[in-house]
Design a protein around this motif. Structure first.
Motif, PDB file in Angstrom:
ATOM      1  N   VAL A  43     -73.438  51.871  -8.686  1.00 46.52           N
ATOM      2  CA  VAL A  43     -72.766  52.362  -7.478  1.00 46.52           C
ATOM      3  C   VAL A  43     -73.339  51.676  -6.244  1.00 46.52           C
ATOM      4  O   VAL A  43     -72.598  51.246  -5.350  1.00 46.52           O
ATOM      5  N   THR A  44     -74.666  51.567  -6.182  1.00 47.09           N
ATOM      6  CA  THR A  44     -75.311  50.908  -5.045  1.00 47.09           C
ATOM      7  C   THR A  44     -74.875  49.455  -4.935  1.00 47.09           C
ATOM      8  O   THR A  44     -74.565  48.964  -3.839  1.00 47.09           O
ATOM      9  N   PHE A  45     -74.837  48.756  -6.069  1.00 50.10           N
ATOM     10  CA  PHE A  45     -74.409  47.360  -6.072  1.00 50.10           C
ATOM     11  C   PHE A  45     -72.965  47.225  -5.590  1.00 50.10           C
ATOM     12  O   PHE A  45     -72.653  46.360  -4.764  1.00 50.10           O
ATOM     13  N   PHE A  91     -81.135  41.010  11.077  1.00 48.89           N
ATOM     14  CA  PHE A  91     -81.038  41.779   9.837  1.00 48.89           C
ATOM     15  C   PHE A  91     -82.014  41.202   8.805  1.00 48.89           C
ATOM     16  O   PHE A  91     -82.754  41.944   8.144  1.00 48.89           O
ATOM     17  N   LYS A  92     -82.006  39.881   8.653  1.00 48.73           N
ATOM     18  CA  LYS A  92     -82.899  39.229   7.695  1.00 48.73           C
ATOM     19  C   LYS A  92     -84.357  39.505   8.038  1.00 48.73           C
ATOM     20  O   LYS A  92     -85.173  39.785   7.153  1.00 48.73           O
ATOM     21  N   SER A  93     -84.678  39.437   9.336  1.00 46.51           N
ATOM     22  CA  SER A  93     -86.058  39.640   9.766  1.00 46.51           C
ATOM     23  C   SER A  93     -86.565  41.024   9.395  1.00 46.51           C
ATOM     24  O   SER A  93     -87.681  41.178   8.893  1.00 46.51           O
ATOM     25  N   ALA A 107     -81.857  47.719  -1.844  1.00 47.94           N
ATOM     26  CA  ALA A 107     -80.407  47.602  -1.667  1.00 47.94           C
ATOM     27  C   ALA A 107     -80.073  46.610  -0.554  1.00 47.94           C
ATOM     28  O   ALA A 107     -79.143  45.810  -0.681  1.00 47.94           O
ATOM     29  N   LEU A 108     -80.834  46.642   0.525  1.00 51.51           N
ATOM     30  CA  LEU A 108     -80.597  45.713   1.624  1.00 51.51           C
ATOM     31  C   LEU A 108     -80.870  44.269   1.202  1.00 51.51           C
ATOM     32  O   LEU A 108     -80.255  43.333   1.731  1.00 51.51           O
ATOM     33  N   ASN A 109     -81.779  44.079   0.261  1.00 47.15           N
ATOM     34  CA  ASN A 109     -82.034  42.735  -0.255  1.00 47.15           C
ATOM     35  C   ASN A 109     -80.821  42.163  -0.960  1.00 47.15           C
ATOM     36  O   ASN A 109     -80.663  40.940  -1.039  1.00 47.15           O
ATOM     37  N   LEU A 110     -79.957  43.030  -1.487  1.00 49.91           N
ATOM     38  CA  LEU A 110     -78.728  42.553  -2.113  1.00 49.91           C
ATOM     39  C   LEU A 110     -77.867  41.795  -1.108  1.00 49.91           C
ATOM     40  O   LEU A 110     -77.237  40.791  -1.452  1.00 49.91           O
TER      41      LEU A 110
END
Length: 255
Positions: free
Chosen positions: A133-135, A153-155, A203-206
């Protein structure tokens, strides 16, 4: 300063535009079938997922037929990590290393999942569902540009990921040589809060992974980078799944 995914694969210099130019002679004609594509990366990600699932199911079956799951879990984790390191420096061999990683990581996942399932029945299907679901949600948010991967965002994501890695490493070292018990152990509210935070960062790393794969396709990276990108995405998904297992186990132990 430009910050990129901390995933050891998707942060590799092979994803830079200059690396493509260095690998191809000016007189060489490159066909589109030799370039990295998003669809090709998706197909290879699916294949890696199937290999990982098959290996995990074998370990799962053997565990519930009397085998100690610690053996394949530790062995798979060590070999999988070695393959990660090799691929980070030799991405051109990803076509061979990525399937190997998926298989050995599957042994690790199968063993760890069996251990959690014995203690908390039903937890594995919950963690798998939460991961999928997260993906799906992250992919949808990225695809429709609801969340944009900016430099800021990346930082933030990179800084948070580094902080988590540093905290885990220091906590592990202290627990080895002292009687110190890290805050994220147990089922306290602090521990649960840390798990929730780590899941959010994973999740944000996705988003960073999706962005690097898309950039690689746009820059027409070599075809083997599809395996490289797929392998990197699998690493993030495995991390996310393990963190969901840990969170759900903490919540279950409070009941």
């Amino acid at each position: 300063m430009e910050f990129k995914s901390r995933n050891p694969f998707l942060n590799n210099k092979s994803f830079s535009p200059t690396s493509r130019a260095e690998q191809v002679h000016e007189a060489t004609v490159i066909g589109y079938d030799q370039d990295m594509t998003i669809s090709g990366t998706i197909n290879k990600t699916i294949l890696l997922f199937l290999l990982l699932t098959a290996a995990a199911m074998v370990t799962w079956w053997m565990t519930f037929n009397g085998m100690n799951p610690i053996v394949p879990a530790i062995g798979g984790a060590i070999i999988g990590f070695v393959l990660v390191i090799i691929s980070a420096f030799k991405p051109q061999y990803s076509g061979y290393l990525a399937p190997g990683y998926a298989i050995f990581e599957g042994l690790f996942i199968g063993g760890i999942s069996a251990i959690f399932e014995v203690k908390y029945p039903g937890i594995v299907i919950q963690a798998v569902g939460a991961t999928f679901v997260t993906f799906a949600v992250c992919l949808g948010l990225y695809k429709y540009r609801i969340i944009k991967v900016t430099e800021q965002f990346k930082s933030v994501v990179v800084a948070a990921t580094l902080a988590i890695a540093t905290y885990y490493l220091i906590s592990w070292l202290f627990s080895l040589f002292t009687s110190y018990q890290p805050v994220h152990y147990g089922n306290s509210m602090w521990s649960i809060g840390i798990s929730v935070f780590v899941i959010i960062i994973a999740a944000l790393n996705l988003f960073l992974d999706f962005d690097r794969i898309e950039e690689g396709a746009q820059q027409r990276m070599p075809k083997y980078m599809e395996w490289f990108g797929a392998m990197g995405l699998m690493i993030t998904l495995v991390w996310l799944y393990i963190e969901f297992l840990r969170l759900l186990s903490k919540l279950s132990s409070k009941d």
